[in-house]
Design a protein around this motif. Structure first.
Motif, mmCIF file in Angstrom:
data_model
loop_
_atom_site.group_PDB
_atom_site.id
_atom_site.type_symbol
_atom_site.label_atom_id
_atom_site.label_comp_id
_atom_site.label_asym_id
_atom_site.label_seq_id
_atom_site.Cartn_x
_atom_site.Cartn_y
_atom_site.Cartn_z
ATOM 1 N N ALA A 204 0.833 -1.204 0.000
ATOM 2 C CA ALA A 204 0.000 0.000 0.000
ATOM 3 C C ALA A 204 0.868 1.255 0.000
ATOM 4 C CB ALA A 204 -0.922 -0.009 1.218
ATOM 5 N N TYR A 205 1.949 1.222 0.783
ATOM 6 C CA TYR A 205 2.839 2.387 0.822
ATOM 7 C C TYR A 205 3.646 2.528 -0.462
ATOM 8 C CZ TYR A 205 1.807 3.652 5.626
ATOM 9 O OH TYR A 205 1.168 4.088 6.759
ATOM 10 N N LEU A 206 4.068 1.398 -1.042
ATOM 11 C CA LEU A 206 4.785 1.467 -2.314
ATOM 12 C C LEU A 206 3.904 2.081 -3.398
ATOM 13 C CD1 LEU A 206 6.775 -1.895 -2.536
ATOM 14 C CD2 LEU A 206 7.646 0.376 -1.999
ATOM 15 N N GLU A 207 2.633 1.681 -3.411
ATOM 16 C CA GLU A 207 1.697 2.238 -4.391
ATOM 17 C C GLU A 207 1.539 3.738 -4.191
ATOM 18 O OE1 GLU A 207 -2.961 1.711 -5.812
ATOM 19 O OE2 GLU A 207 -2.065 0.278 -4.423
ATOM 20 N N MET A 208 1.511 4.149 -2.928
ATOM 21 C CA MET A 208 1.338 5.560 -2.616
ATOM 22 C C MET A 208 2.540 6.402 -3.057
ATOM 23 S SD MET A 208 -0.232 6.886 0.926
ATOM 24 C CE MET A 208 -1.788 6.139 0.494
ATOM 25 N N THR A 209 3.721 5.794 -3.068
ATOM 26 C CA THR A 209 4.916 6.528 -3.502
ATOM 27 C C THR A 209 4.966 6.707 -5.012
ATOM 28 O OG1 THR A 209 6.282 4.521 -3.727
ATOM 29 C CG2 THR A 209 6.239 5.588 -1.563
ATOM 30 N N GLY A 210 4.123 5.996 -5.746
ATOM 31 C CA GLY A 210 4.143 6.076 -7.200
ATOM 32 C C GLY A 210 5.042 5.044 -7.838
ATOM 33 N N LEU A 211 5.357 3.974 -7.104
ATOM 34 C CA LEU A 211 6.252 2.946 -7.638
ATOM 35 C C LEU A 211 5.657 2.268 -8.875
ATOM 36 C CD1 LEU A 211 8.955 1.430 -7.123
ATOM 37 C CD2 LEU A 211 7.613 -0.306 -5.921
ATOM 38 N N GLY A 212 4.329 2.065 -8.879
ATOM 39 C CA GLY A 212 3.686 1.417 -10.009
ATOM 40 C C GLY A 212 3.887 2.210 -11.297
#
Length: 645
Positions: A204-212
């Motif tokens: 969830a945090y990785l997604e929030m950082t814009g990693l996707g």
């Protein structure tokens, strides 16, 4: 031409977890607070120590059931913005039933095995609540399987001799399923309440950082210019997303909403474009380290360190994606498709300098796992690092509000896995109480005449059927309980047996007639669902063959292998995947006829199978038929010149 659906419509249609209520006003704050407190409880126990197994799992289930009933309506026709009084009652009961164990924990321990009338009522209520929550979030298939096992527990005396048992009293069954750690509160829920929650919170945090978005941009920079570039971008970005994602359909929608229109614009047929994204996204469930959260369960069931499961999964996952990549390449050659002009693509160096730091948590989590940290501690440190890494640049910085939002997103994200694990516990509880697991394994072996290859085939069919419409974690639990023991009894290494059923449970997502990921891809592409499913199954040929190979020769799982043998087997297997992909596409240097395709297929299989003799024969076949293709292409060129003159 079919109309393409929006990403949100696709998710709601094919992923039940996405079809939840969206509240406004006071109710939205109540949900947020409940979800945040849930995440804080999980983080607290991860930092300061997990509670006694039954307590940890009961609190985990209580939070989960309450949120499920508040977020998912009982009927499709009910409002998605207002809470129905019935669902409020169910949410309260969902919290109360597990809380009963927490409140009376010491008393329940002292009178273990004795079920009072109040125990019976609360236990029966808890079982019903878990099944109803599964119906809402996971869907009917898993509920039907769980109910079939419950019926079997009572019907034992009336079953055929091979499946017969003495039967189970209802009070005894309720006590076993709800008041021990062998039923609902068994290993699956235990893993959900520790490792899985933290990894989903990490995601969830990785997604929030814009990693996707970073992964998609990197994939565009690396492969967008190549022949058939957008399709290769889909493969690369989905493989990268698969390292942290836990849902095939979510992967399809997340990356496919960008890559599928690009593929269609380049000239790929809608059915092929949807199939590429579906196949690539489904492979995310096979890609370490998360593997749809099933890797954690596999480690517990097999009794090995988690990192050993990750290591075993690497080569098969690489072969899977190599097969898709090669298939795309030859399809692009066949259709004469080129890549996207480099000037229209992002620059790798600029991307890496601007957002490369977002990948640091992934590197660190792998390092910590290799270094011997528990998955729980590794995930905990990775969560912290994901937040810290985002702070390194203003453009990626997470605000305090987003940190809080991440806690809520993590709690929401775990609900499907949580409910699936609790329901899987019902199945496992019946298996341990009745011994049906060994009976089914014996029946399967008898059906196969005691031979390994037929047993593998029947196990594959069983796993594909059980995997239809069931989430990753749940289908692994079911297939590993029902199908894997048969292979183990025939001498297959236990890890290879579990990986075998896991693979076929996963690729049910792209195997017609129930191919949810393929249907989701078809929805985005505006394509025919069944044709998209057929294309996806052809692209995923590696997933249908590699499991047979690593059962027969576990070198591909790094079991009892040297570095040299692993490298050699991997290289020859990739050459074999080239032959198989050419056979599926029907094109190498020029169009291949049926005899040439059959020879490419045979040579490919022989090279995928580790062994000097099979590799040598396979190589000779592939080189020979490639030579035929070269001569055929020359003749065609000469004929074309003659016709032009």
């Amino acid at each position: 031409m079919k109309q393409s659906l929006s990403a949100e419509e696709i998710l709601k249609k094919y992923d039940k977890e996405s079809d939840s209520r969206q509240y406004t006003g006071p109710m939205s704050y109540i949900i947020s607070v409940l979800a945040i407190v849930f995440s804080l409880f999980q983080l607290y126990t991860a930092i300061f120590g997990v509670l006694d197994a039954h307590l940890q799992r009961a609190i985990h289930l209580g939070f989960g059931l309450a949120l499920v009933y508040l977020l998912y309506p009982a009927r499709k026709s009910w409002s998605r913005s207002k809470l129905h009084p019935f669902d409020l009652l169910m949410a309260i009961l969902g919290a109360v039933a597990p809380l009963y164990i927490v409140m009376l924990y010491q008393e329940l321990v002292l009178r273990a095995g004795t079920v009072t009338s109040s125990d019976f009522v609360m236990g029966l209520l808890g079982i019903v609540l878990v099944l109803e929550a599964a119906r809402r979030v996971v869907g009917w298939p898993m509920v039907i399987v769980a109910c079939a096992f419950i019926v079997y527990a009572f019907a034992g005396p009336y079953m055929p001799d091979m499946l017969a048992h003495k039967g189970v009293d209802i009070g005894e069954l309720v006590g076993h399923l709800f008041f021990t750690t062998e039923g609902i509160f068994g290993i699956p829920l235990g893993v959900s309440s520790t490792f899985i929650f933290l990894f989903i919170l990490f995601g969830a945090y990785l997604e929030m950082t814009g990693l996707g978005k970073f992964f998609i941009d990197i994939a565009n920079a690396v492969a967008g210019w190549a022949r058939g570039g957008p399709a290769k971008v889909a493969v690369l970005s989905s493989a990268l997303m698969g390292t942290v994602s836990g849902s095939s359909v979510a992967n399809v929608v997340g990356t496919g909403s960008l890559t599928i229109p690009m593929m269609k614009k380049l000239g790929y047929k809608p059915e092929f474009a949807g199939a590429v994204e579906a196949t690539a996204s489904t492979g995310g469930q096979l890609m370490p380290p998360v593997m749809g959260a099933a890797a954690f369960l596999m480690a517990e069931f097999v009794g090995i360190p988690y990192i050993e499961v990750v290591k075993a999964a690497v080569i098969p996952a690489v072969l899977y994606y190599a097969g898709i990549w090669i298939g795309i390449h030859f399809e692009a050659r066949k259709e004469g498709l080129q890549g996207v002009p480099r000037k229209e693509l992002p620059k790798f160096k600029e991307l890496f300098l601007e957002r490369g730091h977002l990948a640091l948590p992934l590197i660190v989590i792998v390092y910590l796992l290799v270094a011997g940290y528990t998955p729980m501690k590794a995930a905990l440190w990775a969560i912290v690092l994901a937040i810290v890494a985002s702070m390194l640049r203003k453009s990626t910085r997470i605000t305090p509000k987003q940190i809080i939002q991440g806690l809520e997103n993590g709690a929401r994200g775990v609900l499907g896995v949580l409910v699936a694990c609790a329901t899987a516990g019902i199945i496992i509880g019946v298996v341990t109480k009745t011994g049906i697991g060994l009976k089914l394994a014996s029946a399967l072996i008898e059906l196969a005449g005691g031979q390994l290859l037929p047993a593998m085939f029947f196990t594959m069919i069983t796993s594909l059927i059980l995997g239809m419409g069931v989430p990753t974690t749940a289908n692994y639990v079911i297939t590993s309980t029902i199908a894997a023991p048969a292979l183990v009894q025939l001498g297959v290494p236990i890890l290879a047996a579990h990986m075998f059923v896991f693979y076929f449970g996963i690729i049910a997502d792209i195997t017609p007639p129930v191919a949810l990921a393929a249907f989701a891809g078809a929805g985005i592409a505006g394509a025919a669902p069944m044709r998209t499913g057929v294309n996806a199954a052809k692209l995923a040929i590696a997933a249908f063959i590699v499991p047979y190979i690593f059962v027969l020769s576990p070198i591909l799982l790094m079991i009892g292998a040297t570095a040299g043998s692993i490298l050699f087997s991997s290289l020859t297997a990739i050459c074999g995947m080239m032959g198989l992909s050419i056979a599926m596409v029907g094109y190498c240097i020029t169009d291949a006829n049926y005899i040439e395709r059959a020879l490419f297929f045979l040579g490919g299989i022989l090279m995928v199978d580790p062994g000097l003799v099979t590799d040598a024969i396979g190589l000779v076949i592939l080189l020979s038929v490639t030579g035929v293709q070269i001569m055929k292409a020359r003749r065609q060129k000469q004929n074309a010149k003659g016709a032009a003159q």
